[in-house]
Design an enzyme around this catalytic site. Sequence first.
Site, PDB file in Angstrom:
ATOM      1  N   LYS A 114       0.823  -1.217   0.000  1.00 54.41           N
ATOM      2  CA  LYS A 114       0.000   0.000   0.000  1.00 54.41           C
ATOM      3  C   LYS A 114       0.853   1.261   0.000  1.00 54.41           C
ATOM      4  CE  LYS A 114      -4.377  -1.545   1.926  1.00 54.41           C
ATOM      5  NZ  LYS A 114      -5.313  -1.443   3.060  1.00 54.41           N
ATOM      6  N   LYS A 206      -5.092 -10.119  -7.207  1.00 57.89           N
ATOM      7  CA  LYS A 206      -6.276 -10.210  -6.354  1.00 57.89           C
ATOM      8  C   LYS A 206      -7.369  -9.270  -6.864  1.00 57.89           C
ATOM      9  CE  LYS A 206      -6.015  -8.014  -2.413  1.00 57.89           C
ATOM     10  NZ  LYS A 206      -5.757  -7.539  -1.059  1.00 57.89           N
ATOM     11  N   LYS A 209     -10.528  -3.336  -4.711  1.00 55.11           N
ATOM     12  CA  LYS A 209     -11.255  -2.073  -4.857  1.00 55.11           C
ATOM     13  C   LYS A 209     -10.452  -1.066  -5.648  1.00 55.11           C
ATOM     14  CE  LYS A 209     -13.193  -2.541  -0.235  1.00 55.11           C
ATOM     15  NZ  LYS A 209     -13.222  -2.143   1.155  1.00 55.11           N
TER      16      LYS A 209
HETATM   17  P1  TYM Z   1     -10.872  -5.133   3.527  1.00 57.00           P
HETATM   18  O1  TYM Z   1     -11.833  -4.032   3.785  1.00 57.00           O
HETATM   19  O2  TYM Z   1      -9.762  -4.921   2.581  1.00 57.00           O
HETATM   20  O3  TYM Z   1     -11.640  -6.414   3.043  1.00 57.00           O
HETATM   21  C1  TYM Z   1     -12.765  -6.908   3.750  1.00 57.00           C
HETATM   22  C2  TYM Z   1     -12.747  -8.418   3.734  1.00 57.00           C
HETATM   23  O4  TYM Z   1     -12.785  -8.891   2.384  1.00 57.00           O
HETATM   24  C3  TYM Z   1     -11.729  -9.818   2.170  1.00 57.00           C
HETATM   25  N1  TYM Z   1     -11.266  -9.711   0.776  1.00 57.00           N
HETATM   26  C4  TYM Z   1     -11.170 -10.744  -0.056  1.00 57.00           C
HETATM   27  N2  TYM Z   1     -11.450 -12.055   0.094  1.00 57.00           N
HETATM   28  C5  TYM Z   1     -11.259 -12.861  -0.974  1.00 57.00           C
HETATM   29  N3  TYM Z   1     -10.802 -12.414  -2.169  1.00 57.00           N
HETATM   30  C6  TYM Z   1     -10.500 -11.115  -2.365  1.00 57.00           C
HETATM   31  N4  TYM Z   1     -10.073 -10.680  -3.552  1.00 57.00           N
HETATM   32  C7  TYM Z   1     -10.687 -10.209  -1.279  1.00 57.00           C
HETATM   33  N5  TYM Z   1     -10.502  -8.865  -1.117  1.00 57.00           N
HETATM   34  C8  TYM Z   1     -10.856  -8.599   0.149  1.00 57.00           C
HETATM   35  C9  TYM Z   1     -10.652  -9.408   3.157  1.00 57.00           C
HETATM   36  O5  TYM Z   1      -9.759 -10.471   3.421  1.00 57.00           O
HETATM   37  C10 TYM Z   1     -11.471  -9.025   4.356  1.00 57.00           C
HETATM   38  O6  TYM Z   1     -11.812 -10.160   5.115  1.00 57.00           O
HETATM   39  N6  TYM Z   1      -7.876  -5.126   7.531  1.00 57.00           N
HETATM   40  C11 TYM Z   1      -9.166  -5.575   7.041  1.00 57.00           C
HETATM   41  C12 TYM Z   1     -10.336  -5.016   7.834  1.00 57.00           C
HETATM   42  C13 TYM Z   1     -10.252  -5.207   9.301  1.00 57.00           C
HETATM   43  C14 TYM Z   1     -10.484  -6.408  10.011  1.00 57.00           C
HETATM   44  C15 TYM Z   1     -10.340  -6.089  11.384  1.00 57.00           C
HETATM   45  C16 TYM Z   1     -10.799  -7.703   9.613  1.00 57.00           C
HETATM   46  C17 TYM Z   1      -9.989  -4.248  10.235  1.00 57.00           C
HETATM   47  N7  TYM Z   1     -10.040  -4.773  11.456  1.00 57.00           N
HETATM   48  C18 TYM Z   1     -10.493  -7.059  12.386  1.00 57.00           C
HETATM   49  C19 TYM Z   1     -10.940  -8.671  10.633  1.00 57.00           C
HETATM   50  C20 TYM Z   1     -10.790  -8.338  11.981  1.00 57.00           C
HETATM   51  C21 TYM Z   1      -9.320  -5.113   5.598  1.00 57.00           C
HETATM   52  O7  TYM Z   1      -8.664  -4.211   5.151  1.00 57.00           O
HETATM   53  O8  TYM Z   1     -10.305  -5.692   4.921  1.00 57.00           O
END
Ligand code: TYM
Length: 343
Positions: A114, A206, A209
């Site tokens: 990032k 992957k 967004k």
């Molecule tokens: P974020 O917002 O990037 O994504 C949310 C969730 O979607 C999953 N994800 C995917 N799964 C499969 N294939 C993909 N291409 C894909 N893109 C995204 C992510 O793995 C995630 O589960 N850091 C985390 C948010 C967070 C969090 C937490 C999660 C903050 N605090 C505590 C669990 C527990 C994040 O950026 O997710």
Amino acid sequence: MAFQQRVFSGVQPTGNLHLGNYLGAIKRFVELQDSYDCLYCVVDLHAITVWQDPVELKRSIREVTAAYLAAGIDPKRHIVFNQSQVSGHAELAWVFNCVARLGWLNRMTQFKEKAGKDRENASVGLYAYPNLMAADILLYRATHVPVGEDQKQHLELARDIAQKFNNDFGTSIAANGLGETYFPLPEPLIGGPAARVMSLRDGSKKMSKSDPSDLSRINLSDDADAIASKVRKAKTDPEPLPGEVEGLKGRPEAENLVGIYAALSGTGKEEVLASFGGGQFSTFKGALVELAVDKLGPIGAEMKRLVADPGHIDAVLRDGADRARAMADVTMREVKDIVGLVR
Ligand code: TYM
């Protein structure tokens, strides 16, 4: 000490919720509701680790909440809220900033991706991001965390932080009558055929967004025509589909589409190949369009309906934050006692 089985997970309100977020996370959040007490958070403090337009951020917070509800999360039986409204997240994150080691954070691959080449210009928040994530989970002493594959390293760090806190403060934890260990080591729940959904344009990347090409992802807000056209344009290879999972090796685009089909239909890749193996991609893509429209169409429509009533969404978030705060306050009081912060 036996910890109560509890699920915590979060999604960032940074726009363009896509099929990866749905299959890797939100769909699984829904499935876990019958087996655990769940907290599902809209992690707005994580979102601001990179620049967010304030008006857009408010819209996105409501949109992620709408996606949770539209997918079938029940905010009465479980807790749906946004992170910034419970101050314990930021407070515990500060304590964890003092527990986690620089060397641990230096290994985080997502920060490197990032921050890119201009690392000096990345926010301090982006660097400390995994500590806040550990705080999210441990503030509720959650035991299970459903996430996509890309969050695995962050979950390992959360376990390391919990372990180090328990070790460093072991004597104080016991002296305060809080048992032998204070934080559980949270278990990641990663798996299924869509733990890592790939870009529809490039099977080595992957689905994300931030991909500049909208054709690379299916957004939860896409209508039936958009879903159909993106699936039809999805990159494939010239071979017919194999009959066995083994045959998907080295064919990332084929493997991705088969995984998406399996996750949407609630089966495995084997079953999908048993039906479509030996056939042409055009036939398979036709079936995938039908399935995707059938499963995602109603969610997109319900999201639209919910977003049109922000008053209702805000009430859900307020109620969730009140209930989350009551739990968080107990933890923070105990953590302050353990660490020696006088009240
Ligand atoms: P974020 O917002 O990037 O994504 C949310 C969730 O979607 C999953 N994800 C995917 N799964 C499969 N294939 C993909 N291409 C894909 N893109 C995204 C992510 O793995 C995630 O589960 N850091 C985390 C948010 C967070 C969090 C937490 C999660 C903050 N605090 C505590 C669990 C527990 C994040 O950026 O997710």
